[in-house]
Design a protein around this motif. Sequence first.
Motif, PDB file in Angstrom:
ATOM      1  N   ARG A   1      -9.295   1.989   6.977  1.00 23.22           N
ATOM      2  CA  ARG A   1     -10.447   1.466   6.240  1.00 23.22           C
ATOM      3  C   ARG A   1     -10.094   0.157   5.535  1.00 23.22           C
ATOM      4  O   ARG A   1     -10.883  -0.806   5.542  1.00 23.22           O
ATOM      5  N   PHE A   2      -8.920   0.126   4.930  1.00 23.77           N
ATOM      6  CA  PHE A   2      -8.493  -1.059   4.192  1.00 23.77           C
ATOM      7  C   PHE A   2      -8.377  -2.251   5.123  1.00 23.77           C
ATOM      8  O   PHE A   2      -8.841  -3.362   4.803  1.00 23.77           O
TER       9      PHE A   2
ATOM     10  N   ASN B   1       1.509   7.154   9.292  1.00 27.98           N
ATOM     11  CA  ASN B   1       0.806   6.624   8.131  1.00 27.98           C
ATOM     12  C   ASN B   1       0.685   5.107   8.143  1.00 27.98           C
ATOM     13  O   ASN B   1      -0.365   4.554   7.810  1.00 27.98           O
ATOM     14  N   ASP B   2       1.783   4.431   8.515  1.00 21.33           N
ATOM     15  CA  ASP B   2       1.880   2.995   8.294  1.00 21.33           C
ATOM     16  C   ASP B   2       1.570   2.134   9.513  1.00 21.33           C
ATOM     17  O   ASP B   2       1.196   0.964   9.358  1.00 21.33           O
TER      18      ASP B   2
ATOM     19  N   LEU C   1       0.855  -1.185   0.000  1.00 21.42           N
ATOM     20  CA  LEU C   1       0.000   0.000   0.000  1.00 21.42           C
ATOM     21  C   LEU C   1       0.890   1.234   0.000  1.00 21.42           C
ATOM     22  O   LEU C   1       1.720   1.411   0.901  1.00 21.42           O
ATOM     23  N   THR C   2       0.728   2.077  -0.984  1.00 23.21           N
ATOM     24  CA  THR C   2       1.510   3.299  -1.077  1.00 23.21           C
ATOM     25  C   THR C   2       0.614   4.498  -1.341  1.00 23.21           C
ATOM     26  O   THR C   2      -0.380   4.385  -2.069  1.00 23.21           O
ATOM     27  N   ASN C   3       0.979   5.624  -0.768  1.00 26.67           N
ATOM     28  CA  ASN C   3       0.241   6.857  -1.045  1.00 26.67           C
ATOM     29  C   ASN C   3       0.590   7.442  -2.405  1.00 26.67           C
ATOM     30  O   ASN C   3      -0.070   8.360  -2.874  1.00 26.67           O
ATOM     31  N   SER C   4       1.643   6.934  -3.029  1.00 24.00           N
ATOM     32  CA  SER C   4       2.010   7.417  -4.363  1.00 24.00           C
ATOM     33  C   SER C   4       0.883   7.125  -5.350  1.00 24.00           C
ATOM     34  O   SER C   4       0.300   6.033  -5.331  1.00 24.00           O
ATOM     35  N   PRO C   5       0.555   8.090  -6.216  1.00 27.17           N
ATOM     36  CA  PRO C   5      -0.488   7.844  -7.219  1.00 27.17           C
ATOM     37  C   PRO C   5      -0.020   6.809  -8.234  1.00 27.17           C
ATOM     38  O   PRO C   5       1.177   6.565  -8.409  1.00 27.17           O
TER      39      PRO C   5
ATOM     40  N   GLU D   1      -4.126   6.670   0.519  1.00 25.44           N
ATOM     41  CA  GLU D   1      -4.671   7.691   1.424  1.00 25.44           C
ATOM     42  C   GLU D   1      -4.418   7.351   2.898  1.00 25.44           C
ATOM     43  O   GLU D   1      -5.270   7.526   3.752  1.00 25.44           O
ATOM     44  N   LYS D   2      -3.233   6.827   3.154  1.00 20.95           N
ATOM     45  CA  LYS D   2      -2.860   6.573   4.548  1.00 20.95           C
ATOM     46  C   LYS D   2      -2.651   7.900   5.269  1.00 20.95           C
ATOM     47  O   LYS D   2      -2.192   8.854   4.657  1.00 20.95           O
ATOM     48  N   PRO D   3      -3.021   8.002   6.542  1.00 22.58           N
ATOM     49  CA  PRO D   3      -3.361   6.913   7.462  1.00 22.58           C
ATOM     50  C   PRO D   3      -4.828   6.447   7.438  1.00 22.58           C
ATOM     51  O   PRO D   3      -5.095   5.299   7.722  1.00 22.58           O
TER      52      PRO D   3
END
Length: 283
Positions: A205-206, A230-231, A169-173, A198-200
């Motif tokens: 949610r995930f 975030n993680d 899972l990465t916040n990078s698009p 979209e962390k955190p």
Amino acid sequence: MEWLQKIEIVLFDLDGTLYQDGTFYKRYLELLFGNGETVANLDEILVEMASLLEGTHISSVGDWYYPSTDTWTRETLGNNPPLIHRNWKGVEVEVEPDQAQQISPIYAGDAWSLVSIFAFKHGVGEAQRQQAFQQVRKEMLQGTSSFERHAGLYEAIGHLTDVRSKLLLTNSPANTGREFIAALGCSELFTEIVYGAEKPSGLERFMTDLMLREGLQPDQILSIGDHAWNDLYPVRKLGGRTAWISAYLSSDPSQWDVQLSTLDELAALLMDIQHAKHTQIRA
């Protein structure tokens, strides 16, 4: 660590977790402040950035920066006001809570977020910061930094076969994340890759959906990352296991299940999980 044999899902982060690069921030700051468009002095920022990462600054990784008041706090999850705000020299400053929250605070979780803090401090716009970020990513892929593939880590991920899923899972698009992960040559190692996570909040949610879908208990999920807010915080909140990996010291007092400094140590942890799971299956 007997709990390793219970792990069924391993959640990975990208930046700082699947690779470590201790030099990218210099180029990032150069792109933001080396063109003469701001009044900030690049050399002074580089010195201050290095001291933040080395642990010799009055503030550090693990602190919170408040852009609307240009102050720092040291707090833990669940703290209630009043918080002690200090300026960049460590002097305590009186700050009204409403004033401090006019712009959301930034958790200084890693070098990327520290660059964002300097950008906020010196009035760099979001468009300019995004442009610089994209350029740094491009140059990393071209081999102009110390960014490199860690073969031992990826071998350990590949050999981790006795867990149910390995998720990235990465916040990078997606438009930049896919190219970056392709350059690492590790996309095939994961059951699923989630871009723009979209962390955190997105991680919470995930994980909630994942537990319902897979019939899992929280302690069957391990999250690995270098940016604690975030993680790790969302996973620990739900009762999951956490592994923090960072080459930098942190003021965050949280006790994670595992604390790591290098990718070699992360590879060893994954091998320990595989060994624990394999031993359990054989028994």
